[in-house]
Design an enzyme around this catalytic site. Structure first.
Site, PDB file in Angstrom:
ATOM      1  N   ASP A   1       0.828  -1.212   0.000  1.00 18.11           N
ATOM      2  CA  ASP A   1       0.000   0.000   0.000  1.00 18.11           C
ATOM      3  C   ASP A   1       0.863   1.263   0.000  1.00 18.11           C
ATOM      4  O   ASP A   1       1.967   1.268   0.546  1.00 18.11           O
ATOM      5  CB  ASP A   1      -0.904  -0.025   1.241  1.00 18.11           C
ATOM      6  CG  ASP A   1      -2.056   0.955   1.131  1.00 18.11           C
ATOM      7  OD1 ASP A   1      -2.324   1.452   0.020  1.00 18.11           O
ATOM      8  OD2 ASP A   1      -2.683   1.230   2.164  1.00 18.11           O
TER       9      ASP A   1
ATOM     10  N   ASN B   1     -10.719  -3.250  -6.079  1.00 23.07           N
ATOM     11  CA  ASN B   1      -9.997  -2.259  -6.901  1.00 23.07           C
ATOM     12  C   ASN B   1     -10.685  -1.981  -8.242  1.00 23.07           C
ATOM     13  O   ASN B   1     -10.362  -1.015  -8.921  1.00 23.07           O
ATOM     14  CB  ASN B   1      -8.533  -2.684  -7.143  1.00 23.07           C
ATOM     15  CG  ASN B   1      -7.660  -2.601  -5.914  1.00 23.07           C
ATOM     16  OD1 ASN B   1      -6.672  -3.317  -5.787  1.00 23.07           O
ATOM     17  ND2 ASN B   1      -8.001  -1.719  -4.973  1.00 23.07           N
TER      18      ASN B   1
END
Ligand code: FPP
Length: 242
Positions: free
Chosen positions: A24, A72
């Site tokens: 991330d 996503n």
């Protein structure tokens, strides 16, 4: 007679056997530099080969990277396309080198909605490296932990498995991670302290390590810190301490 391998034995040398990573912070890495998010993902993808090598050198035998989650798909199409392109470039540029290093590549997740050119490459990479054994690199791509559990339940129903045969093992055997050991250590970069639908079944007794370091900056000193921290943990798996 050889003793059965148990998870706590992985900790004897203080080296995790299986490390899972939520990569991330690419977007924030780019924002700080006034770059676009895609450039952050580019930098993040570039970091992967040296990270694989570094973990391998430290004795880690399995690495699982979260490349693209089922959630996503909600991102802008341009960003999704860029991530797909980076996954393609990763295979085109590094497959041979990974194969020479005896790394076995696995894909976790569904290839169904992926573009044909990516699906073909993923299948080729998995097939080509299937007999390698020095290290395993699992790429979770179009993967979601809950979706994976739903898919396992559907399989159990389709196979008409009796309710008394529904066990942890019968579910594990139908997940994308079937046959793989659970992660010993899960690292999340980028300063967020959550699992985000990654390996929700498998990471029940995993040790978690959260770092503020943004993924494109994650390097050897972060790896050392994570492994050192892991070595200090006492894993009890729901039992009492010795
Ligand atoms: C999280 O950062 C990162 C992703 C959602 C994508 C990760 C993808 C790659 C590193 C490239 C894919 C390549 C391969 C080989 C799998 P974020 O965008 O959520 O960052 P932010 O939280 O700072 O916005």
């Amino acid at each position: 007679m050889q003793a059965a391998q148990t998870y706590p034995s992985h900790n004897v040398e203080h080296i995790p056997y299986h490390v899972a990573i939520i990569m991330d912070g690419n977007g924030r890495w780019a924002n700080i530099r006034k770059l676009n998010r895609t450039e952050g993902h580019q930098k993040g993808a570039k970091a992967i080969p040296s990270i694989v090598k570094a973990f391998g050198k430290r004795g880690v035998k399995m690495l699982t990277l979260f490349g693209f989650s089922t959630e996503n798909w909600g991102r802008p199409k341009s960003e999704i396309d860029a991530i797909f392109g980076l996954a393609k470039d990763f295979i085109d540029e590094h497959l041979e080198e990974l194969h020479q290093a005896d790394v076995k590549l696995n894909h976790l997740g569904s290839t169904e909605k992926l573009p044909y050119w990516l699906k073909k490459r993923v299948q080729h990479a998995v097939q080509k490296t299937s007999n390698n054994s020095a290290m395993t690199l699992n790429i979770a791509f179009n993967y979601g932990g809950r979706a994976d559990i739903i898919s396992a339940i559907k399989q159990l129903i389709e196979e008409e498995i009796a309710t008394n045969e529904i066990t942890e093992r019968s579910i594990s055997n139908r997940l994308a991670t079937a046959g793989l050991p659970d992660p010993d250590l899960l690292i999340r970069t980028g300063g967020e302290n959550r699992l985000s639908n990654f390996l929700v079944w498998e990471a029940t007794y995993t040790e978690y390590y959260f770092t503020e370091t943004l993924w494109p900056d994650f390097g050897p000193s972060d790896i050392e810190k994570a492994i050192t921290e892991y070595g200090k943990r006492q894993r009890r798996f729901g039992l009492v301490a010795d």
